[in-house]
Design an enzyme around this catalytic site. Structure first.
Site: not given
Length: 187
Positions: A41, A82
């Site tokens: 990710s 993230k």
């Protein structure tokens, strides 16, 4: 060596070991922790199985900044890594791979190479606005951030999870320390 000297030496070693354990505990609890990146990710900036140092002190003394790479508690037993995109008091929207904060376009320098590889008509980040993500907010509330993975087509992030409260932030990623060929500052 006398028995008394031998006992003193053992006590000295035990004392040094106890101090080392206490220091390690304090550093890991309050300052820095190592984590392994799991999954794709955050590619291309962080790869699966990169090991990074997380600065836990950072958000105890300051607030997150746009484009910080952060670790947060996604669930009771799972942490995610993230990038901070939206901050409290802001509106966020993506249209045609352009990030708009409060209606103004913002360049994402960490994605320049990925966006350059796209073919005509292809999109890297699907269009969305803050109202489209779980919670349906018009503006990011106080003490919350909007987080996205760098690999937008393959990331579970605020688009799925909603806005992330500050108290779920573990810290910011600062350095990749493994594998050796990837050692460096997190972009």
């Amino acid at each position: 060596m006398t028995k008394n000297q031998n006992n003193q030496e053992w006590k000295s070693w035990i004392k040094a070991l106890v101090i080392a354990v206490i220091i390690t505990f304090l550093v890991r609890t309050f300052l820095f922790i190592p984590i392994a990146v799991e999954g794709p990710s955050m590619q291309p900036n962080l790869e699966d199985r990169d090991y990074v140092v997380i600065n836990k002190l950072n958000y105890r003394i300051s607030e997150p900044k746009r484009f910080d790479v952060v670790v947060f508690h996604a669930s009771v037993d799972k942490d995610y890594i993230k990038r901070v995109i939206g901050l409290p008091g802001e509106t966020v929207e993506y249209v045609d791979d352009v990030l708009y904060i409060n209606g103004s376009p913002i360049e994402e320098t960490h994605l320049v190479e990925e966006l350059a590889r796209l073919e005509e008509g292809e999109r890297y980040t699907r269009d969305f606005s803050l109202e489209d993500i779980p919670g349906g907010h018009e503006v990011i509330p106080e003490n919350h951030v909007l987080l996205l993975g760098d690999n937008r087509p393959n990331s579970t992030d605020s688009r799925n999870l909603g806005l992330i409260p500050y108290d779920e932030l573990v810290g910011s990623a600062s350095v990749i320390y493994w594998p050796i060929n990837r050692i460096g500052i997190v972009k």
